[in-house]
Design an enzyme around this catalytic site. Structure first.
Site, PDB file in Angstrom:
ATOM      1  N   GLU A   1      49.004  30.165 -36.268  1.00  0.00           N
ATOM      2  CA  GLU A   1      49.059  29.534 -34.936  1.00  0.00           C
ATOM      3  C   GLU A   1      50.516  29.154 -34.719  1.00  0.00           C
ATOM      4  O   GLU A   1      50.991  28.189 -35.309  1.00  0.00           O
ATOM      5  CB  GLU A   1      48.166  28.285 -34.901  1.00  0.00           C
TER       6      GLU A   1
ATOM      7  N   CYS B   1      52.611  23.223 -28.631  1.00  0.00           N
ATOM      8  CA  CYS B   1      52.702  24.690 -28.667  1.00  0.00           C
ATOM      9  C   CYS B   1      52.243  25.267 -27.337  1.00  0.00           C
ATOM     10  O   CYS B   1      52.780  26.263 -26.868  1.00  0.00           O
ATOM     11  CB  CYS B   1      51.862  25.231 -29.810  1.00  0.00           C
TER      12      CYS B   1
HETATM   13  P1  NAD Z   1      57.851  24.612 -38.993  1.00  0.00           P
HETATM   14  O1  NAD Z   1      57.521  26.059 -39.022  1.00  0.00           O
HETATM   15  O2  NAD Z   1      59.249  24.197 -39.197  1.00  0.00           O
HETATM   16  O3  NAD Z   1      56.990  23.823 -40.091  1.00  0.00           O
HETATM   17  C1  NAD Z   1      55.585  23.908 -40.124  1.00  0.00           C
HETATM   18  C2  NAD Z   1      55.106  23.664 -41.544  1.00  0.00           C
HETATM   19  O4  NAD Z   1      55.566  24.733 -42.372  1.00  0.00           O
HETATM   20  C3  NAD Z   1      55.640  22.386 -42.171  1.00  0.00           C
HETATM   21  O5  NAD Z   1      54.606  21.789 -42.920  1.00  0.00           O
HETATM   22  C4  NAD Z   1      56.759  22.882 -43.081  1.00  0.00           C
HETATM   23  O6  NAD Z   1      57.009  22.061 -44.180  1.00  0.00           O
HETATM   24  C5  NAD Z   1      56.193  24.214 -43.539  1.00  0.00           C
HETATM   25  N1  NAD Z   1      57.177  25.203 -43.966  1.00  0.00           N
HETATM   26  C6  NAD Z   1      58.452  25.354 -43.530  1.00  0.00           C
HETATM   27  N2  NAD Z   1      59.023  26.430 -44.143  1.00  0.00           N
HETATM   28  C7  NAD Z   1      58.086  26.954 -44.979  1.00  0.00           C
HETATM   29  C8  NAD Z   1      58.048  28.064 -45.866  1.00  0.00           C
HETATM   30  N3  NAD Z   1      59.115  28.862 -46.028  1.00  0.00           N
HETATM   31  N4  NAD Z   1      56.922  28.322 -46.556  1.00  0.00           N
HETATM   32  C9  NAD Z   1      55.824  27.534 -46.389  1.00  0.00           C
HETATM   33  N5  NAD Z   1      55.794  26.458 -45.570  1.00  0.00           N
HETATM   34  C10 NAD Z   1      56.903  26.176 -44.870  1.00  0.00           C
HETATM   35  O7  NAD Z   1      57.284  24.071 -37.599  1.00  0.00           O
HETATM   36  P2  NAD Z   1      57.377  22.577 -37.013  1.00  0.00           P
HETATM   37  O8  NAD Z   1      58.748  22.306 -36.515  1.00  0.00           O
HETATM   38  O9  NAD Z   1      56.766  21.620 -37.967  1.00  0.00           O
HETATM   39  O10 NAD Z   1      56.370  22.681 -35.762  1.00  0.00           O
HETATM   40  C11 NAD Z   1      56.775  23.076 -34.481  1.00  0.00           C
HETATM   41  C12 NAD Z   1      56.316  24.508 -34.209  1.00  0.00           C
HETATM   42  O11 NAD Z   1      54.929  24.617 -34.429  1.00  0.00           O
HETATM   43  C13 NAD Z   1      56.542  24.904 -32.762  1.00  0.00           C
HETATM   44  O12 NAD Z   1      57.061  26.218 -32.723  1.00  0.00           O
HETATM   45  C14 NAD Z   1      55.140  24.871 -32.169  1.00  0.00           C
HETATM   46  O13 NAD Z   1      54.983  25.706 -31.042  1.00  0.00           O
HETATM   47  C15 NAD Z   1      54.313  25.287 -33.333  1.00  0.00           C
HETATM   48  N6  NAD Z   1      52.922  24.829 -33.186  1.00  0.00           N
HETATM   49  C16 NAD Z   1      51.950  25.757 -32.930  1.00  0.00           C
HETATM   50  C17 NAD Z   1      50.639  25.349 -32.733  1.00  0.00           C
HETATM   51  C18 NAD Z   1      49.552  26.353 -32.381  1.00  0.00           C
HETATM   52  O14 NAD Z   1      48.388  25.990 -32.396  1.00  0.00           O
HETATM   53  N7  NAD Z   1      49.886  27.590 -32.046  1.00  0.00           N
HETATM   54  C19 NAD Z   1      50.316  23.989 -32.812  1.00  0.00           C
HETATM   55  C20 NAD Z   1      51.324  23.075 -33.074  1.00  0.00           C
HETATM   56  C21 NAD Z   1      52.637  23.506 -33.263  1.00  0.00           C
END
Ligand code: NAD
Length: 511
Positions: free
Chosen positions: A247, A281
């Protein structure tokens, strides 16, 4: 400043120095505590416990697992004030936004508890040789499902997909965002309080390396977060040949057609764009307005924007709170600067509000925007409302589809039939007509993205069935069976040829 360190969050002491992550309140900058990032070995140990606990959890009847999840939903509902407080101090969002997280989660738990027993029951399918063969599908859990989640909905996004995974008989390991871990730990503590065994739902803490270790250990990974991270996780899941759902980000379009009720469209646009200060998102991030009503719409939306209450105060009447991170604040400003440099006009807002807190930003309306600007092409994650004039609905649909993302979308129109027809021409996971984001708040509707917004769906039957692997079982009932050395006996060949002729006319015999 109060430095409170949650004992629940501290990991076991170790002789090696591990990454320390400070957890801050974005409105006050108070330190809420710190976490120590868990190592790959620690993550593996947690997953091993989850693996050991899984057969006993899966052996419970589905209804019993549903009962425990419903009990948890009741406990959470009872403790909603604490949940709201935890969410607010972790993200800076308004009280209503925090309450929504509790409310949507509650309806998801109720939805799956109502339907999952039926959807997970073994299904009898039609066989090629009716009567002789019985064909059935069993739905079995993957084993240990891992969850990696973001900070913007630290309760809802962390927990919502765990509900169907647990009901399906998986055990669960969650790595919440390192920005907001206390909200997830609060919700998981309540799960244990409701009677879900400790090893059935566990948490691991940390950032990217802890998340990567989780992907390397579990049997299925459900990720919610940015597209860049999602790609990395998908690549690793592909190497391990484990299932994954993603997502990811969005850049959701909203189209205002000339026949729309301007008051409903203008206020509805602000709701879509300013929910959680735009850090959603499925935030409305680009707005296309048909030319005949464009000027009137701009005037109207500015009028409504003036009524938006931005404040760190308590109370359900506050419309917008703070941004959570400096990163989003800086990106919001960079997108405005890029747009203005290319000819856009800021017709409302456009500035920080340091009088309210370090990360507050005004709801900001931009006109004269086009697709050369970042504000119309890249995810902003801030309270921006860029308005673009379009010739007609055809141009609006073309521009709506001219983007790398495809998460949600919205159309405002008085012609509901036409609105639905146009909706199906937008490349997105869902479309709202005359509202925004309600597709996400409706648990029966599958939610997820196309293009760079991800793959897989949450909610609906689809959101449950991704957490199981179908196992097909065929029983030969040994009617008129004789020893034979090929799959078809001469008699069965005659039956199959006869069935082929009659199946077209007898629906009950069709496969
Ligand atoms: P992010 O990708 O930076 O982090 C998300 C999660 O991934 C965190 O828990 C982080 O620690 C982990 N992570 C980071 N790098 C990783 C790796 N290499 N391997 C495994 N895990 C890793 O995103 P964010 O800044 O926390 O969230 C914002 C983003 O999330 C926005 O782009 C938003 O649109 C999206 N989002 C999507 C939905 C949806 O339902 N489509 C819902 C909420 C947020």
């Amino acid at each position: 400043m109060v430095a409170v360190e949650s004992p629940r969050i501290r990991t076991q002491s170790s002789t090696t120095t591990r990454e320390q992550i400070l957890i801050r309140n974005p409105v006050t900058d108070d330190i809420l505590g710190h976490i120590e990032a868990m190592t790959a070995e620690q993550v593996q140990a947690v997953v091993a416990r989850a693996k050991a606990a899984q057969p006993a959890w899966a052996a419970h009847p589905v209804k019993e697992r549903c009962r425990l999840l419903l009990k948890w939903a009741d406990v959470l509902w009872k403790h909603q004030d604490t949940a709201i407080q935890r969410i607010r101090e972790a993200t800076g969002k308004n009280a209503f936004g925090a309450w929504e997280e509790v409310a949507v989660l509650d309806s998801i738990a109720n939805y799956y508890a109502n339907h999952a027993p039926q959807w997970l029951a073994p299904q009898t399918r039609r066989s090629v040789l009716p009567v002789k063969h019985t064909a059935r599908v069993y739905y079995k859990p993957w084993g240990v499902a891992g969850f990696i989640t973001p900070w913007n909905y630290p309760l809802l996004n962390a927990i919502q997909d765990m509900i169907p995974a647990l009901i399906a008989g998986n055990t669960v390991v969650l790595k919440p965002s390192e920005v907001t871990p206390y909200v997830a730990s609060f919700a998981v503590d309540l799960m244990h309080e409701a009677g879900i065994p400790r090893d059935v739902v566990q948490l691991v803490y940390g950032a990217a390396s802890t998340g990567a270790a989780l992907v390397d250990s579990v049997d299925y990974i459900a990720f919610t977060g940015s597209t860049a991270t999602g790609r990395r996780i998908a690549a690793r899941a592909a190497e391990r040949l484990i299932g994954c759902s993603l997502e990811l980000g969005g850049k959701d379009p909203l189209i205002v057609l000339a026949d729309a009720d301007l008051d409903l469209a203008a206020s509805g646009t602000l709701v879509g764009a300013l929910e959680n200060a735009g850090q959603v998102c499925i935030s409305t991030e680009r707005i296309y307005v048909e030319a005949p009503i464009y000027d009137a719409f701009v005037t109207k939306i500015i009028d409504y924007a003036k009524q938006v209450v931005v404040s760190p105060a308590e109370g359900m009447e506050i419309h917008m709170g703070s941004l959570t991170n400096d990163r989003e604040l800086e990106r919001t400003e960079a997108h405005i600067a890029d747009a203005v440099a290319k000819g856009a006009k800021v017709v409302y807002g456009g500035k920080r509000r340091p009088d309210l807190g370090p990360r507050f930003f005004e709801p900001t309306i931009l006109t004269n925007v086009d697709h050369t600007m970042k504000v119309m092409t890249e995810e902003t994650f801030g309270p921006l409302v860029p308005l673009m004039k379009v010739r007609d609905a055809e141009e609006a649909i073309r521009l709506a589809n001219d983007n790398e993302y495809g998460l949600s979308a919205a159309i405002f129109t008085a012609d509901l039939r036409r609105g639905e027809q146009l909706a199906t021409r937008i490349d997105s996971g869902d479309v709202n007509i005359n509202t925004t984001q309600w597709t996400f708040g409706t648990p029966s509707l599958p939610m997820g993205g196309v293009k760079n917004s991800g793959m897989g769906r949450r909610n609906g039957p689809e959101g449950l069935l991704r957490f199981v692997r179908p196992q097909s079982v065929l029983v030969d009932n040994q009617l008129m069976s004789k020893p034979q050395l090929s799959l078809y006996s001469p008699f069965n060949i005659r039956v199959a040829m006869l069935l082929r002729r009659v199946r077209r006319w007898l629906p009950m015999l069709r496969i």
